[in-house]
Design an enzyme around this catalytic site. Structure first.
Site, PDB file in Angstrom:
ATOM      1  CG  ASP A 198      -1.912   1.096   1.273  1.00  0.00           C
ATOM      2  OD1 ASP A 198      -2.704   1.188   0.325  1.00  0.00           O
ATOM      3  OD2 ASP A 198      -1.923   1.877   2.249  1.00  0.00           O
ATOM      4  CD  GLU A 239      -2.384   2.363  -3.413  1.00  0.00           C
ATOM      5  OE1 GLU A 239      -3.527   2.823  -3.601  1.00  0.00           O
ATOM      6  OE2 GLU A 239      -1.832   2.345  -2.299  1.00  0.00           O
TER       7      GLU A 239
END
Length: 565
Positions: A198, A239
């Site tokens: 993330d 990401e």
């Protein structure tokens, strides 16, 4: 040898929303385990699980309170061990969300950090006596005015790039990085195949504060080293929503060329241009984006998707391009998010039209790199715009037309989120069990695409070449995406018609390979190669495409059968 992930089909599942095994209203790890055979039957080869760690769940679990514990509402570590064993038996790889840019403000580290300036956890986070300019902007400008919040107990401001209840970790602190390596090692030892990482650019920003050399990308390399200790095929799926020219930094190819950074990158750039192409019924934005796309490293790949658990972020488009996408798919502010994107599921964006939804999936499976499917998109689930922010696309999986869509036996008012029960996307009309037995359902079509894609060795091995297509009657065929994958003497041509009208197109491929046969098609078409058209003095084979139709073609060999896959 080609790594498993280059040919993977990844299914993204939210444990909370997938299946409730014990009737408490929350999906759980045991419920997911019971449904793994559904994923395998669909054709998925890997599952990416959204956070199931201990959490207040104010941000879908991305507000982690303990990275090494399962939230009690979702199960325990023994349940995870059993799930990993079941997945392994089915040949499914499991990726976990690695959330280490921030924690929940309820995390033990933060609670101890705020108790005293002398706490050993104080420098686990980013503090200041006064808000200072760091160049970091709030990720949710509609919700947060800035990135600094005053903490009364700590008597200082703490920084948060996301929500105020998610304080940023000080990754410039080596002790915090040691905690990160400990978390990665724990889950890799448990048997996961890697992580979706993330907010990677935000992590790199903190690394630069400790050592600005190579822009802080040394942190990504260290993460890769930790993953590689557990096998070269452990995946880091980043990401990374940045400009394409920065992809090399995150792959680790800027200097070495071979790649010692992220294994795969979620491809926001192609994702944005895919929706621009769908909005305009014109394949050129996607083809142009492919031309500008950097080549991934030898053992790396891009991961492609249509929708995920967040808003459809359109920041890689120009203002004019973004307006075109919003006009097509999210005209009202209620459907938009944070001034930059769309908070809708795929099916409502495409008016529930199965042809268009299937066509969008066909385009996805035509792109280079492993496709990622959001749970429920394979059946055309809708959204709930009465829910705030990104929660609109986070509703329980619709399994049946029965109570609570077969998600849970709990009373409706105890569910983790409301089931979509009314309207064209309600569970009585849209559910997995009904579509399983319908030969022309969206679920059937997507399953056929997945299995066909897995049989094409070229798609996970090489980058496609856009093929020139013209209308058989003359003129350009801008609505048609045509990508050709060729590898070791075999090739496949993948066609998709973005327009709502039937087309006959002349293909810019060698007629010596004709006739061609369909590996996959939205409807029976017959072989290609009998009819030809002359374009610019060249004789070209002609193919027919229905409105929002798709075809994947291979040449017949000299014995009259399709080339082996």
């Amino acid at each position: 040898m080609t790594s498993w992930y280059r040919h993977a089909v990844v299914y993204q599942a939210d444990v909370r929303m997938f299946h409730d095994s014990d009737g408490d209203g929350w999906g759980d790890v045991r419920g997911l385990t019971r449904r793994l055979d559904y994923l395998r039957g669909l054709g998925a080869t890997a599952v990416w699980l959204l956070p199931f760690y201990a959490s207040p769940f104010r941000d879908g679990g991305y507000d982690v309170a303990d990275h090494l514990a399962v939230d009690p509402r979702l199960g325990d570590l023994a349940d995870v061990a059993r799930m990993l064993e079941a997945a392994d038996d089915l040949g499914l790889h499991v990726l976990l969300d690695l959330v280490c840019q921030h924690t929940s403000d309820q995390h033990r580290w933060f609670q101890e950090a705020r108790s005293s300036r002398k706490s050993p956890y104080r420098d686990y986070y980013v503090w200041s006596d006064e808000p200072v300019e760091t160049g970091v902007e709030p990720m949710f400008p509609d919700v947060e005015d800035g990135v600094w919040t005053w903490d009364e107990e700590a008597q200082q401001f703490y920084r948060h790039s996301f929500y105020s209840f998610e304080p940023d970790l000080a990754l410039d602190n080596p002790r915090v990085r040691d905690e990160l390596w400990r978390i990665m090692t724990f889950w890799l030892r448990m048997g996961v195949s890697g992580f979706r990482v993330d907010a990677v650019p935000h992590m790199v920003e903190r690394a630069r504060a400790a050592d600005p050399s190579d822009g802080g990308q040394w942190l990504v390399r260290e993460m890769r080293q930790v993953a590689d200790r557990h096998g070269r095929d452990a995946v880091l799926l980043g990401e990374v929503d940045v400009e394409p020219q920065e992809y090399a930094d995150y792959f680790g190819t800027r200097d070495t060329g071979d790649g010692d950074g992220m294994t795969m990158l979620l491809d926001f750039y192609l994702n944005n241009h895919l929706f621009l192409a769908l909005a305009r019924d014109d394949a050129r934005p996607l083809v142009d984006a492919l031309h500008r796309h950097p080549q991934p490293p030898r053992h790396g790949a891009y991961a492609q998707w249509l929708r995920n658990h967040d808003e459809l972020d359109l920041e890689q488009l120009t203002d004019v391009e973004r307006d075109d996408v919003l006009k097509a798919f999210a005209r009202t502010e209620r459907e938009q998010a944070y001034g930059r994107g769309i908070r809708r599921r795929l099916a409502p964006m495409l008016d529930g039209d199965v042809r268009r939804i299937a066509l969008a999936h066909a385009v996805l499976f035509s792109l280079p790199g492993p496709p990622v499917l959001r749970y429920g998109d394979e059946i055309g689930m809708g959204d709930d715009l009465s829910l705030p922010e990104r929660e609109a696309v986070r509703t329980p999986m619709q399994w049946t037309d029965g109570p609570n869509a077969g998600f849970s036996t709990a009373p409706a008012d105890r569910l983790v989120a409301p089931v979509i029960s009314e309207g064209p996307f309600g569970h009585r009309r849209v559910n997995a069990y009904e579509q399983m037995v319908q030969p022309d359902s969206l679920l059937t079509k997507v399953g056929q695409m997945i299995r066909a894609r897995l049989g094409l060795r070229e798609t996970g091995t090489v980058t496609p070449e856009p093929v020139d297509v013209r209308l058989a009657s003359g003129g350009s065929a801008h609505p048609v995406l045509a990508l050709r994958y060729a590898h070791e003497g075999s090739w496949v041509l993948m066609l998709a018609n973005l327009a709502d009208e039937d087309l006959e197109v002349a293909l810019g491929v060698d007629t010596a390979d004709a006739p061609f046969v369909d590996v996959l098609a939205d409807q029976p078409y017959g072989q290609v190669g009998g009819a030809t058209a002359t374009v610019d003095g060249q004789r070209r084979p002609v193919a027919r495409l229905a409105a929002h139709g798709y075809r994947w073609l291979r040449p017949r060999d000299r014995h009259g059968v399709c080339e082996a896959t």
